[in-house]
Design a protein around this motif. Sequence first.
Motif, PDB file in Angstrom:
ATOM      1  N   ARG A 205      14.384  95.457  39.985  1.00 54.03           N
ATOM      2  CA  ARG A 205      15.840  95.539  39.895  1.00 54.03           C
ATOM      3  C   ARG A 205      16.490  94.218  40.318  1.00 54.03           C
ATOM      4  O   ARG A 205      17.428  93.748  39.680  1.00 54.03           O
ATOM      5  CB  ARG A 205      16.367  96.692  40.748  1.00 54.03           C
ATOM      6  N   GLU A 238      15.572 102.673  35.406  1.00 45.56           N
ATOM      7  CA  GLU A 238      16.215 101.497  34.811  1.00 45.56           C
ATOM      8  C   GLU A 238      15.235 100.342  34.586  1.00 45.56           C
ATOM      9  O   GLU A 238      15.547  99.402  33.860  1.00 45.56           O
ATOM     10  CB  GLU A 238      17.373 101.013  35.699  1.00 45.56           C
ATOM     11  N   ALA A 265      17.845 104.870  30.117  1.00 47.38           N
ATOM     12  CA  ALA A 265      18.565 103.964  31.016  1.00 47.38           C
ATOM     13  C   ALA A 265      17.891 102.599  31.137  1.00 47.38           C
ATOM     14  O   ALA A 265      18.447 101.687  31.743  1.00 47.38           O
ATOM     15  CB  ALA A 265      18.663 104.604  32.404  1.00 47.38           C
ATOM     16  N   CYS A 266      16.708 102.471  30.567  1.00 50.01           N
ATOM     17  CA  CYS A 266      15.937 101.232  30.752  1.00 50.01           C
ATOM     18  C   CYS A 266      16.417 100.150  29.786  1.00 50.01           C
ATOM     19  O   CYS A 266      16.358 100.319  28.574  1.00 50.01           O
ATOM     20  CB  CYS A 266      14.459 101.551  30.538  1.00 50.01           C
TER      21      CYS A 266
END
Lengths: 408, 408
Positions: A205, A238, A265-266
């Motif tokens: 992230r 994500e 969501a990725c």
Amino acid sequence: MITANENYNKLNASYLFADIATRVQTYQDNNPDKEVIRLGIGDVTLPLPPAVVQAFKTGVDEMSDDASFRGYGPEQGYLFLRQAIAAGDFQSRGADIDADEIFVSDGAKCDTGNFQELFANDITIAIPDPVYPVYLDTNVMAGRTGEFKDGRYQGIVYMDCLKENGFMPDLPASPVDLIYLCFPNNPTGSTATKEQLAAWVDYARDNKALILFDAAYEAFIRDENLPRSIYEIPGAKEVAVEFRSFSKTAGFTGTRCGFTVVPKACMIYTADGAKVSLHDMWNRRQSTKFNGVSYPVQKAAEAVYSPEGQAQVKANIDYYLANAGVIRRTMTDLGFDHVGGDNSPYIWIDGNGRDSWEFFDLLLDKAGVVCTPGGGFGRCGAQSIRISAFNSPENVAKAMARLKDVLK
Amino acid sequence: MITANENYNKLNASYLFADIATRVQTYQDNNPDKEVIRLGIGDVTLPLPPAVVQAFKTGVDEMSDDASFRGYGPEQGYLFLRQAIAAGDFQSRGADIDADEIFVSDGAKCDTGNFQELFANDITIAIPDPVYPVYLDTNVMAGRTGEFKDGRYQGIVYMDCLKENGFMPDLPASPVDLIYLCFPNNPTGSTATKEQLAAWVDYARDNKALILFDAAYEAFIRDENLPRSIYEIPGAKEVAVEFRSFSKTAGFTGTRCGFTVVPKACMIYTADGAKVSLHDMWNRRQSTKFNGVSYPVQKAAEAVYSPEGQAQVKANIDYYLANAGVIRRTMTDLGFDHVGGDNSPYIWIDGNGRDSWEFFDLLLDKAGVVCTPGGGFGRCGAQSIRISAFNSPENVAKAMARLKDVLK
């Protein structure tokens, strides 16, 4: 003039398991009366569970009848299977994965090999050492590496997995874009805690990196505190794709079915930094280059999630894990340090300074036992061997008795 | 930052058959009482032949028993199937192809899509128009084209297939390196004579080019003078790869099995002009990224070559060809010029100046009949539609009666 993709020239000429097969054949030719016991390649030995067989046959029956015949299916897999997977493997463990985030395929080898097609060619890739060779080789073929020198491809960030770091790679010192992780690990059999995976999710992230998480061996996890999916880690959706397989879970190595989870969501990025849906890209890739998995095979895979299927699959894995326990105890008694085998079918054994191919030859020549030399998985495996628990208890007991004679 | 393969952005956003499905759904929603007859997508409707079903089940039975269970099989396919193919499809027709030149796969879509990985990125590619979209799209994804403009990708040498040249492309005016050919053709249903294929083989030999020959529909050839394989042409083994499928032959669209022939004599080149074995390269690709076809599916495919299997397969194809005959006669009566349908399941119909999507909408809205608009296969199809013979004789008769009402 039709010219070749010359990246293929960078590949090591021979394939690990082909090398092993040749040595075993030579031994067998020279020792025709000796029974070889194979604890090398990670191939299951138990037949398909009865619930799976029954569903498989029902699927074939449907294909024999006008009214129930199925032609082309969805490239992503039938909804009945995608729903069973989402509920059984993810939602049941608190991981919020939907059926349409599951892409059914003919196996994790294909998916882990093909997935790199979605990325730009100049990304920086971090790969563990030792490692399942497919992650590396497919990036070599795609031109993402330099030449092979001193046991490693130039341009790849290798992440050492050694006793010193508990076989969990350290976070990269300089930023990387794509990270391959595999837990329970092939070849070391080591596992990752939630805290350890959370550190990787945080890293991804923070660095806009992506994790390709290979969970082909998750069914062997018996410690309820260990995560079976990376999506048990908050925020993973994500930044992570997960590969799964029915091969080791339900004995599908010859039946062929697996799946890949690509959460909606990725996101990945254009060179300009705009977001791109990885789900859309994989869907386009699969729609264009793949035509779905055989319908009866998907019916067979669905049966893994029935109560009978779950009980039968668990019994089969218990059977292999009992073998793994025998191997671990034997190696401990013989004074060899090792990891794996408690939540994994593989035991990774420190050869006490022996070269892994020498150790392999010793076990083959003196004991008629086939293992896998760790050097075949990377430089960090040069002094280890992998022993697999995929065999019968009788053969494992026999093999361990022979090892006691040879290594005592 | 993990970046995307931006070549995907060049792809047309929507997929032909997805567009069609949307229009059909809209029609169905607006006309809930109307029965839609689908003569669009090339999917078989007859169930698997009994000989195939029996072998398929025997394969599943073997997987349920300790003694006969099979784990990982050879990535190239089991020898029993490769031998049956080599003997049944090639040696029986005088084409000198060995079992170890056959690579069994889960379908021709995957193989025709994946094969381009073996080539350098700067080759010049010739692709027919109209064409099965996979050849083009997979090269777009690999970065071998420029942008899509005026209905065509920049950098591709398009080979027009029109009534004027009998739907057989002319030899390229300037040299090309890779040539995609498909006979019996999808979408036009046209066929190639030995003399016509020989001209392409000569061209490839003279130009050090390679032909990727898609013969997925060869089982529909009834004219004994037509070649079923490019290897019936002398010299083809050095310059051609052939793709085959059990999908249309034996109803395997939902069962998934095909194969690719890569002769050992077939060479491509390094940039320096040194020869490279294409067989070795494909073997390495398949060994690295593929794990073989489901064992019971391979048993099912083998049964296609038994005497019973051959008779049953022929009967099924006769059934579809009879439909094709009905469609052809109807379109002739209605004054529409067409090609295909005699040695192919597809009939390619000249719309007499009508735009292909308009023609599609007319047949859907007025007759409730789904065809495929030729424009979806390329610019040269902009005034044609494809009608498929894959349906029941009853539905074909009903559809043709409706067309007579609408088009008279």
